[in-house]
Design a protein around this motif. Structure first.
Motif, PDB file in Angstrom:
ATOM      1  N   GLY A 231     -15.916  -2.127  29.682  1.00 26.31           N
ATOM      2  CA  GLY A 231     -15.097  -3.160  29.044  1.00 26.31           C
ATOM      3  C   GLY A 231     -15.493  -3.380  27.597  1.00 26.31           C
ATOM      4  N   LEU A 232     -16.800  -3.406  27.327  1.00 24.63           N
ATOM      5  CA  LEU A 232     -17.266  -3.582  25.954  1.00 24.63           C
ATOM      6  C   LEU A 232     -16.843  -2.420  25.072  1.00 24.63           C
ATOM      7  CD1 LEU A 232     -18.916  -5.189  23.913  1.00 24.63           C
ATOM      8  CD2 LEU A 232     -20.961  -4.008  24.745  1.00 24.63           C
ATOM      9  N   LEU A 233     -16.908  -1.201  25.621  1.00 24.95           N
ATOM     10  CA  LEU A 233     -16.493  -0.029  24.854  1.00 24.95           C
ATOM     11  C   LEU A 233     -15.005  -0.092  24.520  1.00 24.95           C
ATOM     12  CD1 LEU A 233     -17.044   2.761  23.657  1.00 24.95           C
ATOM     13  CD2 LEU A 233     -16.708   3.732  25.947  1.00 24.95           C
ATOM     14  N   THR A 234     -14.186  -0.511  25.471  1.00 25.12           N
ATOM     15  CA  THR A 234     -12.742  -0.587  25.250  1.00 25.12           C
ATOM     16  C   THR A 234     -12.400  -1.616  24.173  1.00 25.12           C
ATOM     17  OG1 THR A 234     -12.326   0.035  27.552  1.00 25.12           O
ATOM     18  CG2 THR A 234     -10.520  -1.007  26.360  1.00 25.12           C
ATOM     19  N   VAL A 235     -12.979  -2.799  24.301  1.00 24.30           N
ATOM     20  CA  VAL A 235     -12.687  -3.854  23.331  1.00 24.30           C
ATOM     21  C   VAL A 235     -13.204  -3.471  21.944  1.00 24.30           C
ATOM     22  CG1 VAL A 235     -13.204  -6.243  22.715  1.00 24.30           C
ATOM     23  CG2 VAL A 235     -12.609  -5.678  25.060  1.00 24.30           C
ATOM     24  N   THR A 236     -14.385  -2.851  21.895  1.00 22.09           N
ATOM     25  CA  THR A 236     -14.935  -2.438  20.601  1.00 22.09           C
ATOM     26  C   THR A 236     -14.067  -1.372  19.948  1.00 22.09           C
ATOM     27  OG1 THR A 236     -17.169  -2.922  21.408  1.00 22.09           O
ATOM     28  CG2 THR A 236     -16.993  -1.572  19.431  1.00 22.09           C
ATOM     29  N   TRP A 237     -13.511  -0.462  20.765  1.00 26.03           N
ATOM     30  CA  TRP A 237     -12.618   0.561  20.211  1.00 26.03           C
ATOM     31  C   TRP A 237     -11.391  -0.098  19.570  1.00 26.03           C
ATOM     32  CZ3 TRP A 237      -7.670   2.415  20.418  1.00 26.03           C
ATOM     33  CH2 TRP A 237      -7.470   3.708  19.919  1.00 26.03           C
ATOM     34  N   LEU A 238     -10.794  -1.059  20.237  1.00 19.49           N
ATOM     35  CA  LEU A 238      -9.621  -1.740  19.691  1.00 19.49           C
ATOM     36  C   LEU A 238      -9.976  -2.524  18.432  1.00 19.49           C
ATOM     37  CD1 LEU A 238      -8.038  -3.007  23.028  1.00 19.49           C
ATOM     38  CD2 LEU A 238      -7.173  -1.170  21.557  1.00 19.49           C
ATOM     39  N   PHE A 239     -11.139  -3.131  18.425  1.00 18.41           N
ATOM     40  CA  PHE A 239     -11.621  -3.864  17.254  1.00 18.41           C
ATOM     41  C   PHE A 239     -11.774  -2.926  16.062  1.00 18.41           C
ATOM     42  CE2 PHE A 239     -15.441  -6.566  15.623  1.00 18.41           C
ATOM     43  CZ  PHE A 239     -14.653  -7.088  14.608  1.00 18.41           C
ATOM     44  N   ASN A 240     -12.416  -1.782  16.295  1.00 10.51           N
ATOM     45  CA  ASN A 240     -12.603  -0.814  15.214  1.00 10.51           C
ATOM     46  C   ASN A 240     -11.279  -0.227  14.740  1.00 10.51           C
ATOM     47  OD1 ASN A 240     -15.291  -1.296  15.535  1.00 10.51           O
ATOM     48  ND2 ASN A 240     -15.856   0.753  16.172  1.00 10.51           N
ATOM     49  N   LEU A 241     -10.350  -0.022  15.675  1.00 11.97           N
ATOM     50  CA  LEU A 241      -9.018   0.461  15.290  1.00 11.97           C
ATOM     51  C   LEU A 241      -8.345  -0.525  14.358  1.00 11.97           C
ATOM     52  CD1 LEU A 241      -6.684   2.571  15.802  1.00 11.97           C
ATOM     53  CD2 LEU A 241      -5.887   0.990  17.568  1.00 11.97           C
ATOM     54  N   ALA A 242      -8.426  -1.808  14.684  1.00 11.22           N
ATOM     55  CA  ALA A 242      -7.817  -2.827  13.828  1.00 11.22           C
ATOM     56  C   ALA A 242      -8.511  -2.909  12.470  1.00 11.22           C
ATOM     57  CB  ALA A 242      -7.867  -4.188  14.528  1.00 11.22           C
ATOM     58  N   TYR A 243      -9.821  -2.603  12.458  1.00 12.57           N
ATOM     59  CA  TYR A 243     -10.573  -2.667  11.206  1.00 12.57           C
ATOM     60  C   TYR A 243     -10.296  -1.474  10.294  1.00 12.57           C
ATOM     61  CZ  TYR A 243     -14.554  -2.262   8.064  1.00 12.57           C
ATOM     62  OH  TYR A 243     -15.329  -2.108   6.943  1.00 12.57           O
ATOM     63  N   GLY A 244      -9.913  -0.335  10.864  1.00 19.43           N
ATOM     64  CA  GLY A 244      -9.758   0.896  10.096  1.00 19.43           C
ATOM     65  C   GLY A 244      -8.959   0.773   8.817  1.00 19.43           C
ATOM     66  N   PRO A 245      -7.779   0.120   8.822  1.00 15.62           N
ATOM     67  CA  PRO A 245      -6.991   0.029   7.586  1.00 15.62           C
ATOM     68  C   PRO A 245      -7.677  -0.709   6.454  1.00 15.62           C
ATOM     69  CG  PRO A 245      -5.616  -0.445   9.504  1.00 15.62           C
ATOM     70  CD  PRO A 245      -7.041  -0.373   9.991  1.00 15.62           C
ATOM     71  N   VAL A 246      -8.722  -1.525   6.771  1.00 10.53           N
ATOM     72  CA  VAL A 246      -9.397  -2.283   5.718  1.00 10.53           C
ATOM     73  C   VAL A 246     -10.023  -1.348   4.684  1.00 10.53           C
ATOM     74  CG1 VAL A 246     -11.292  -3.889   5.228  1.00 10.53           C
ATOM     75  CG2 VAL A 246      -9.816  -4.254   7.224  1.00 10.53           C
ATOM     76  N   GLU A 247     -10.642  -0.243   5.163  1.00 10.17           N
ATOM     77  CA  GLU A 247     -11.335   0.659   4.242  1.00 10.17           C
ATOM     78  C   GLU A 247     -10.376   1.378   3.304  1.00 10.17           C
ATOM     79  OE1 GLU A 247     -13.859   3.247   6.435  1.00 10.17           O
ATOM     80  OE2 GLU A 247     -15.258   1.652   6.982  1.00 10.17           O
ATOM     81  N   VAL A 248      -9.098   1.464   3.698  1.00 11.14           N
ATOM     82  CA  VAL A 248      -8.086   2.071   2.823  1.00 11.14           C
ATOM     83  C   VAL A 248      -7.432   1.016   1.949  1.00 11.14           C
ATOM     84  CG1 VAL A 248      -5.905   3.343   2.773  1.00 11.14           C
ATOM     85  CG2 VAL A 248      -7.650   3.907   4.478  1.00 11.14           C
TER      86      VAL A 248
END
Length: 416
Positions: A231-248
């Protein structure tokens, strides 16, 4: 029982372990090099981007700096899983140093075309999943159970300190020095890490897991049979996905909306890093709370901190808000790694960590790749604010299945 927070004497006890004490400065230097690359990779991409495709190319460059690590983790797992942790760290360090070192050479010789730049960034990240995971596996090998939270907090704090000094330093230096040459400093930092690792004696005889037990399939079985980890891995993946556009979107926001340069971009990342260091050092305060509410609050709080980018607010306000996002996120990594170390069998820890890193490595780069088209269509301002909205939605949706599952960090007697 683990202390409610990693006290200063806990940090001293961690530093009493010779190999870890000798490696921490080298880790810190390589973290600093990567911290500078947060600015230099994106800014160099802006400089050499094909005409009319700056957003798309920045997204491709950021993704190339991270995403191939997932492919490398799978492609080379048969050989890498047999290596001791120190050898994994060294292999990753030499790979990073070699490929990143080619970027300033290509720049000086005038051969750094966009395709070559992306290819070199991709090559530098091939062993990233295993090398990064080996750092935390080394903690589990060298540090007693009751000191792991403090050791993980030191490693995460080193990474966050690098996001304070690295981007700010890169922002200042980029005014006078080509970003390609600064990427060369990142290469040197990993070269030094590889040399320092090579000077240490090999790990304990028992630290090398039996190959038949360290297979990826057995590591996946650990995740499947432990709902808290999956569960932690799944939620963290979604969190990182949402964060990805920030670096661009953030470099585009600085350049197109604020009409500013890399020094301001470095200021944003430095503010985030200051906040993250503060948050990381307070990890013990939240360690006794139910894990899911803590993790979901971190995700939602980070999302709220991104919303001011969508408003016509002064730069100072958005910088402070970004720093608050760092404070909220600070404890996340140390808590997650301590839980993984506690619930994973010792012989499979490096494999489980590598699987986690492999999965997560696909999230932020995919988000970064999406961020390019989003920034082109919505603009950098609304792309940044949109990431906050998505994070809040992820936390809200994850709260539904997580309502009945409240894993906490095990006490000392429960740890493996």
């Amino acid at each position: 029982m683990i202390s409610a927070r990693p006290q200063s004497h806990g940090y001293r006890a961690v530093l009493a372990h010779g190999p870890l004490r000798r490696l921490l400065p080298a880790f810190a230097v390589s973290d600093l090099g990567d911290g500078m690359s947060v600015v230099t990779v994106a800014w160099l991409a802006l400089q050499i981007a094909p005409s009319g495709a700056s957003g798309m190319f920045v997204g491709a460059a950021v993704a190339a700096y991270i995403l191939p690590g997932a492919a490398g983790a799978l492609a080379f797992s048969r050989w890498l899983r047999r290596l001791p942790t120190l050898r994994l760290i060294q292999a990753n360090a030499w790979t990073r140093a070699g490929f990143l070192g080619c970027i300033p050479l290509a720049w000086v010789t005038g051969t750094l075309h966009p395709a070559l730049y992306v290819a070199l960034l991709a090559g530098s990240s091939l062993l990233h999943a295993w090398g990064g995971s080996a750092k935390y596996a080394l903690v589990a090998e060298l540090v007693p159970d009751e000191q792991r939270l403090a050791a993980n907090a030191l490693l995460s704090t080193s990474a966050w300190v690098s996001t304070i000094i690295g981007p700010a330093l890169a922002g200042l230096l980029t005014v006078a020095i080509a970003p390609a040459l600064l990427i060369g400093l990142d290469a040197l930092s990993f070269g030094w890490l590889a040399v320092q690792v090579g000077r240490l004696a090999g790990p304990r005889q028992g630290s090398l897991p039996p190959p038949e037990k360290a297979r990826l399939g057995n590591g996946l079985r650990v995740l499947r049979t432990r709902p808290a980890l999956l569960g932690l891995l799944t939620v963290t993946w979604l969190f990182n996905l949402a964060y990805g556009p920030v670096e661009v979107a953030l470099p585009l926001f600085v350049r197109q909306v604020l009409r500013a340069g890399p020094d301001v971009l470095g200021l944003y990342w430095a503010a985030f890093g200051v906040g993250a260091v503060v948050g990381a050092l307070t990890v013990g305060v939240v360690r006794k709370l139910p894990l899911w509410p803590v993790m979901l609050t971190i995700i939602a709080g980070h999302g709220l901190a991104m919303l001011p980018f969508g408003l016509p607010v002064p730069v100072t306000f958005s910088v402070v808000s970004f720093a608050f996002a760092g404070v909220i996120y600070g404890p996340y990594s140390a808590l997650a790694f301590t839980l993984l170390q506690s619930l994973s069998p010792a012989a499979l820890l490096t494999t489980v960590l590598a699987i986690r890193a492999t999965v997560l490595l696909t999230a932020s780069p995919v988000g970064a790749a999406i961020g390019g088209p989003l920034a082109a269509s919505l603009g950098a301002r609304w792309t940044l604010a949109g990431t906050g909205i998505v994070m809040i939605a992820v936390a809200a949706l994850a709260a539904i299945p997580a309502a009945g599952m409240t894993p906490a960090l095990p006490q000392q007697g429960q740890m493996r």
